[in-house]
Design a protein around this motif. Structure first.
Motif, PDB file in Angstrom:
ATOM      1  N   HIS A   1      14.175   8.646  18.310  1.00 43.91           N
ATOM      2  CA  HIS A   1      14.758   9.973  18.059  1.00 43.91           C
ATOM      3  C   HIS A   1      15.587   9.960  16.773  1.00 43.91           C
ATOM      4  CE1 HIS A   1      13.324  11.826  21.694  1.00 43.91           C
ATOM      5  NE2 HIS A   1      13.915  10.913  22.453  1.00 43.91           N
ATOM      6  N   ALA A   2      16.297   8.865  16.538  1.00 37.53           N
ATOM      7  CA  ALA A   2      17.077   8.743  15.305  1.00 37.53           C
ATOM      8  C   ALA A   2      16.170   8.732  14.084  1.00 37.53           C
ATOM      9  CB  ALA A   2      17.941   7.477  15.349  1.00 37.53           C
ATOM     10  N   ALA A   3      15.033   8.093  14.208  1.00 36.60           N
ATOM     11  CA  ALA A   3      14.084   8.026  13.093  1.00 36.60           C
ATOM     12  C   ALA A   3      13.503   9.396  12.762  1.00 36.60           C
ATOM     13  CB  ALA A   3      12.960   7.045  13.409  1.00 36.60           C
ATOM     14  N   THR A   4      13.474  10.288  13.741  1.00 30.90           N
ATOM     15  CA  THR A   4      12.945  11.629  13.502  1.00 30.90           C
ATOM     16  C   THR A   4      14.031  12.633  13.158  1.00 30.90           C
ATOM     17  OG1 THR A   4      12.975  12.181  15.858  1.00 30.90           O
ATOM     18  CG2 THR A   4      10.921  11.262  14.967  1.00 30.90           C
ATOM     19  N   GLY A   5      15.286  12.145  12.969  1.00 35.96           N
ATOM     20  CA  GLY A   5      16.331  13.026  12.458  1.00 35.96           C
ATOM     21  C   GLY A   5      17.532  13.250  13.341  1.00 35.96           C
ATOM     22  N   ALA A   6      17.559  12.720  14.555  1.00 37.48           N
ATOM     23  CA  ALA A   6      18.739  12.872  15.410  1.00 37.48           C
ATOM     24  C   ALA A   6      19.832  11.942  14.890  1.00 37.48           C
ATOM     25  CB  ALA A   6      18.399  12.554  16.855  1.00 37.48           C
ATOM     26  N   CYS A   7      20.912  12.517  14.367  1.00 36.58           N
ATOM     27  CA  CYS A   7      21.944  11.735  13.687  1.00 36.58           C
ATOM     28  C   CYS A   7      23.215  11.527  14.504  1.00 36.58           C
ATOM     29  CB  CYS A   7      22.340  12.430  12.386  1.00 36.58           C
ATOM     30  SG  CYS A   7      20.973  12.715  11.281  1.00 36.58           S
TER      31      CYS A   7
ATOM     32  N   CYS B   1      16.768  13.932  24.509  1.00 38.10           N
ATOM     33  CA  CYS B   1      16.330  13.181  25.692  1.00 38.10           C
ATOM     34  C   CYS B   1      17.323  13.170  26.850  1.00 38.10           C
ATOM     35  CB  CYS B   1      15.996  11.743  25.292  1.00 38.10           C
ATOM     36  SG  CYS B   1      17.403  10.823  24.653  1.00 38.10           S
ATOM     37  N   LYS B   2      18.391  13.927  26.770  1.00 36.41           N
ATOM     38  CA  LYS B   2      19.429  14.045  27.800  1.00 36.41           C
ATOM     39  C   LYS B   2      20.366  12.843  27.900  1.00 36.41           C
ATOM     40  CE  LYS B   2      17.147  17.236  30.943  1.00 36.41           C
ATOM     41  NZ  LYS B   2      16.825  17.456  32.361  1.00 36.41           N
TER      42      LYS B   2
ATOM     43  N   PRO C   1      25.214  11.576  18.635  1.00 36.48           N
ATOM     44  CA  PRO C   1      24.973  11.497  20.079  1.00 36.48           C
ATOM     45  C   PRO C   1      24.578  12.857  20.676  1.00 36.48           C
ATOM     46  CG  PRO C   1      26.873  10.183  19.534  1.00 36.48           C
ATOM     47  CD  PRO C   1      26.494  10.939  18.278  1.00 36.48           C
ATOM     48  N   ARG C   2      25.134  13.925  20.150  1.00 33.68           N
ATOM     49  CA  ARG C   2      24.788  15.254  20.653  1.00 33.68           C
ATOM     50  C   ARG C   2      23.316  15.580  20.377  1.00 33.68           C
ATOM     51  NH1 ARG C   2      28.885  19.989  19.833  1.00 33.68           N
ATOM     52  NH2 ARG C   2      29.868  18.663  21.352  1.00 33.68           N
TER      53      ARG C   2
ATOM     54  N   GLY D   1      23.368  10.604  27.707  1.00 35.03           N
ATOM     55  CA  GLY D   1      24.775  10.890  27.457  1.00 35.03           C
ATOM     56  C   GLY D   1      25.266  12.185  28.060  1.00 35.03           C
ATOM     57  N   THR D   2      24.415  12.906  28.772  1.00 42.19           N
ATOM     58  CA  THR D   2      24.832  14.206  29.295  1.00 42.19           C
ATOM     59  C   THR D   2      25.263  14.180  30.762  1.00 42.19           C
ATOM     60  OG1 THR D   2      22.564  14.818  29.881  1.00 42.19           O
ATOM     61  CG2 THR D   2      23.337  15.455  27.685  1.00 42.19           C
ATOM     62  N   ASP D   3      25.097  13.052  31.435  1.00 46.11           N
ATOM     63  CA  ASP D   3      25.490  13.011  32.848  1.00 46.11           C
ATOM     64  C   ASP D   3      26.837  12.307  32.988  1.00 46.11           C
ATOM     65  OD1 ASP D   3      25.208  13.573  35.560  1.00 46.11           O
ATOM     66  OD2 ASP D   3      24.077  11.749  35.974  1.00 46.11           O
ATOM     67  N   CYS D   4      26.848  11.008  33.152  1.00 48.37           N
ATOM     68  CA  CYS D   4      28.118  10.307  33.370  1.00 48.37           C
ATOM     69  C   CYS D   4      28.855   9.995  32.068  1.00 48.37           C
ATOM     70  CB  CYS D   4      27.898   9.027  34.173  1.00 48.37           C
ATOM     71  SG  CYS D   4      27.149   7.683  33.239  1.00 48.37           S
ATOM     72  N   GLY D   5      28.122   9.904  30.962  1.00 48.52           N
ATOM     73  CA  GLY D   5      28.753   9.659  29.660  1.00 48.52           C
ATOM     74  C   GLY D   5      29.000   8.209  29.310  1.00 48.52           C
ATOM     75  N   ASN D   6      28.686   7.289  30.206  1.00 50.86           N
ATOM     76  CA  ASN D   6      28.939   5.870  29.939  1.00 50.86           C
ATOM     77  C   ASN D   6      28.134   5.323  28.771  1.00 50.86           C
ATOM     78  OD1 ASN D   6      30.902   5.457  31.890  1.00 50.86           O
ATOM     79  ND2 ASN D   6      29.390   4.986  33.480  1.00 50.86           N
ATOM     80  N   CYS D   7      27.041   5.964  28.414  1.00 46.11           N
ATOM     81  CA  CYS D   7      26.177   5.434  27.360  1.00 46.11           C
ATOM     82  C   CYS D   7      26.504   5.977  25.966  1.00 46.11           C
ATOM     83  CB  CYS D   7      24.718   5.735  27.686  1.00 46.11           C
ATOM     84  SG  CYS D   7      24.373   7.490  27.869  1.00 46.11           S
ATOM     85  N   VAL D   8      27.424   6.913  25.857  1.00 47.63           N
ATOM     86  CA  VAL D   8      27.679   7.560  24.570  1.00 47.63           C
ATOM     87  C   VAL D   8      28.114   6.556  23.508  1.00 47.63           C
ATOM     88  CG1 VAL D   8      29.082   9.279  23.364  1.00 47.63           C
ATOM     89  CG2 VAL D   8      28.141   9.799  25.622  1.00 47.63           C
ATOM     90  N   ARG D   9      28.978   5.622  23.862  1.00 49.82           N
ATOM     91  CA  ARG D   9      29.419   4.627  22.861  1.00 49.82           C
ATOM     92  C   ARG D   9      28.271   3.734  22.420  1.00 49.82           C
ATOM     93  NH1 ARG D   9      35.591   3.134  23.056  1.00 49.82           N
ATOM     94  NH2 ARG D   9      36.366   5.122  23.812  1.00 49.82           N
TER      95      ARG D   9
END
Length: 95
Positions: free
Chosen positions: A17-23, A32-33, A25-26, A35-43
């Motif tokens: 996703h980053a390679a296609t332009g997602a820069c 792909c969702k 976490p938002r 980081g939107t539930d518990c948030g533990n993966c955002v870091r």
């Protein structure tokens, strides 16, 4: 390795996703969702994205308009974009 266990998103998927332009976490979350539930993966997502890996950031640093291609694809001219950014034109007052 899984980055987001809530939605089963892997490091490889985040990198794709980053390679296609997602820069950010938002933007990854929108794709792909992750980081939107518990948030533990955002870091972890932030770490995978790193600094300077965003094509838009590179365009901004070089003084280019990072959204020019998107405006062209949607048919907006730079003048239209400026008008949209300024808000709606003032309506004439009723007499």
């Amino acid at each position: 390795m899984y980055v987001c266990s809530c939605f089963g998103v892997t490091e490889q998927q985040v990198r794709a996703h980053a390679a296609t332009g997602a820069c950010t976490p938002r933007q990854i979350a929108s794709a792909c969702k992750a980081g939107t539930d518990c948030g533990n993966c955002v870091r972890r997502i932030q770490a995978l994205l790193g600094r300077g890996a965003c094509p838009r950031r590179e365009l901004i640093e070089n003084g280019a308009d990072p959204l020019a291609s998107e405006r062209a694809a949607s048919g907006l001219s730079p003048a239209d974009a400026e008008e949209d950014a300024a808000g709606p034109a003032a309506l004439p007052e009723a007499a």
